[in-house]
Design an enzyme around this catalytic site. Sequence first.
Site, PDB file in Angstrom:
ATOM      1  NE  ARG A 190      10.903 -10.822  22.033  1.00 51.57           N
ATOM      2  CZ  ARG A 190      11.062 -10.011  20.968  1.00 51.57           C
ATOM      3  NH1 ARG A 190      11.979  -9.044  20.999  1.00 51.57           N
ATOM      4  NH2 ARG A 190      10.315 -10.171  19.889  1.00 51.57           N
ATOM      5  N   GLY A 227      10.780   0.576  17.074  1.00 50.24           N
ATOM      6  CA  GLY A 227       9.549  -0.118  16.691  1.00 50.24           C
ATOM      7  C   GLY A 227       9.262  -1.275  17.626  1.00 50.24           C
ATOM      8  CG  ASP A 259      16.472  -6.464  11.991  1.00 52.81           C
ATOM      9  OD1 ASP A 259      15.553  -5.901  11.369  1.00 52.81           O
ATOM     10  OD2 ASP A 259      16.362  -6.846  13.169  1.00 52.81           O
ATOM     11  NE  ARG A 293      19.087  -3.694  12.435  1.00 52.07           N
ATOM     12  CZ  ARG A 293      19.636  -4.087  13.586  1.00 52.07           C
ATOM     13  NH1 ARG A 293      20.934  -4.238  13.688  1.00 52.07           N
ATOM     14  NH2 ARG A 293      18.880  -4.325  14.651  1.00 52.07           N
TER      15      ARG A 293
HETATM   16  C1  S3P Z   1      12.157  -7.647  16.181  1.00 50.79           C
HETATM   17  C2  S3P Z   1      11.490  -8.145  15.097  1.00 50.79           C
HETATM   18  C3  S3P Z   1      11.733  -7.691  13.728  1.00 50.79           C
HETATM   19  C4  S3P Z   1      13.063  -6.957  13.600  1.00 50.79           C
HETATM   20  C5  S3P Z   1      13.277  -5.975  14.704  1.00 50.79           C
HETATM   21  C6  S3P Z   1      13.253  -6.666  16.043  1.00 50.79           C
HETATM   22  C7  S3P Z   1      11.797  -8.139  17.532  1.00 50.79           C
HETATM   23  O1  S3P Z   1      10.705  -6.799  13.351  1.00 50.79           O
HETATM   24  O2  S3P Z   1      13.134  -6.299  12.360  1.00 50.79           O
HETATM   25  O3  S3P Z   1      14.533  -5.324  14.560  1.00 50.79           O
HETATM   26  O4  S3P Z   1      12.558  -7.895  18.488  1.00 50.79           O
HETATM   27  O5  S3P Z   1      10.761  -8.796  17.647  1.00 50.79           O
HETATM   28  P1  S3P Z   1       9.301  -7.325  12.720  1.00 50.79           P
HETATM   29  O6  S3P Z   1       8.574  -8.061  13.772  1.00 50.79           O
HETATM   30  O7  S3P Z   1       8.574  -6.069  12.331  1.00 50.79           O
HETATM   31  O8  S3P Z   1       9.677  -8.170  11.564  1.00 50.79           O
END
Ligand code: S3P
Length: 466
Positions: free
Chosen positions: A51, A119, A344, A418
């Site tokens: 971010r 992701g 996580d 992880r």
């Molecule tokens: C994250 C949100 C989570 C988490 C990921 C980081 C983030 O995912 O599992 O490691 O930085 O917003 P989800 O939004 O899919 O729950």
Amino acid sequence: MPSSRPPVKQAFSVLSARMHIAATRPLAARRPAAPLFGTIRVPGDKSISHRALMFAALAVGETRISGLLEGEDVLRTAAAMRALGAEVVQDGPGRWRVAGRGVGGLVEPADVLDMGNSGTAARLLTGMLASHPFFSVLTGDASLRRRPMRRVTDPLGACGARFSSRTGGRLPLAIEGARDPLPLDYRLPVPSAQVKSALLLCGLNAPGLTRIEEPEATRDHSENMLRHFGAEVTVQVEGAGRIITLSGQPHLSAADVRVPGDPSSAAFFVIAALLVPGSRLRIEGVGLNPLRCGLFTTLREMGADLVVENARSEGGEAVGDLVVTHSPLRAVDVPADRAPSMIDEFPILAVAAACAEGVTRMAGLKELRVKESDRLTATAALLAANGVRVAIEGDDLIVRGGTPLAGGAMVKTHMDHRLAMSALVLGLVTPAPVAVDDSAFINTSFPGFVPLLNGLVQGPDPIAAP
Ligand code: S3P
């Protein structure tokens, strides 16, 4: 800058070389000869690091970031921000500078944006790109190309962006950003900070109010950081959930960011110290955002001696030092409504549960199926392969602790950092060593994990080649 650190251009080329070679790196952990003892820091928070780079790229002026996680996931985001026209420079270890382009000021990238294993990078970037009037394409590694993207593209379509992807909404994803983006009004069907943040990033370049309703509160780093950069964000608490409102097209001004240590990375060391007899660790400068602290609450319920010292606030985020001392653990029921605040941490909590007295039930883990791997199935397999009695009932994970732990397995890590770190921590307490088929993905979130752990033990390294 110490000469051993690669400057940013080299860091990117090391990254792309690694992508093409894609060598697997097996490792094994065995019981240490002595307790874990010392004072450490863990790398910067992954969520906040992504971010910081993204919001800085949308701010006017130069933002200095310290403590940035230099894991592969975050380097992907840094590279993407450069490809979109921001100036991103590494000044030294963890110290970066970003000259932003202002809200709506990103430029069309010349090539496909490869987000690797991340992701978070892929989802948040999709939101950003949806409200910029140009064409872009996102892809990722085999793990990321399996992960669902419709959870962001479906709601983002309402701003006027158009998306084409592989079957099932999988990457690669082509994005035609909206010329005149509309603000969004959306209720999240799954508790996901990534989806929420993608919509907020899109809403930054739309006029009027973007409104997001989350039935269960998720990590609020985006809301905190938007305010830090000068946006107007309101948050209304509604039972267990929240309604977040962002006023569109704000003037974001550069604002320095100090990234705290990642609680999700600290988790591996906290649990290693709890499990290895005689251990005591101090982990300094860990982010303690209340929406990330479900694991620490759970461990205290299990009997962990885990204390926070020097609690403070930095840039709108709670931070403190964790002091953890080896403790016998007992089983607990982890309620489903706690899952978003520790989403996580279930693989490593499952390892702790395997060493606790009694049967631990972790409820409501559906979202674990769509992480870097199907973490629900893979965590159960990790434990079962090492002699733990474990079951999946619906979306719940049930672990029978205290059964004779055997170890001895070669754990399949499915491109999931992880799982690799959780298996290696398990190997610190099993009679036979625990091996992982590939430790390479640990670098996505925790470069230096193995030397940091080995450095806490007097005697031979507990983690080494199998
Ligand atoms: C994250 C949100 C989570 C988490 C990921 C980081 C983030 O995912 O599992 O490691 O930085 O917003 P989800 O939004 O899919 O729950």
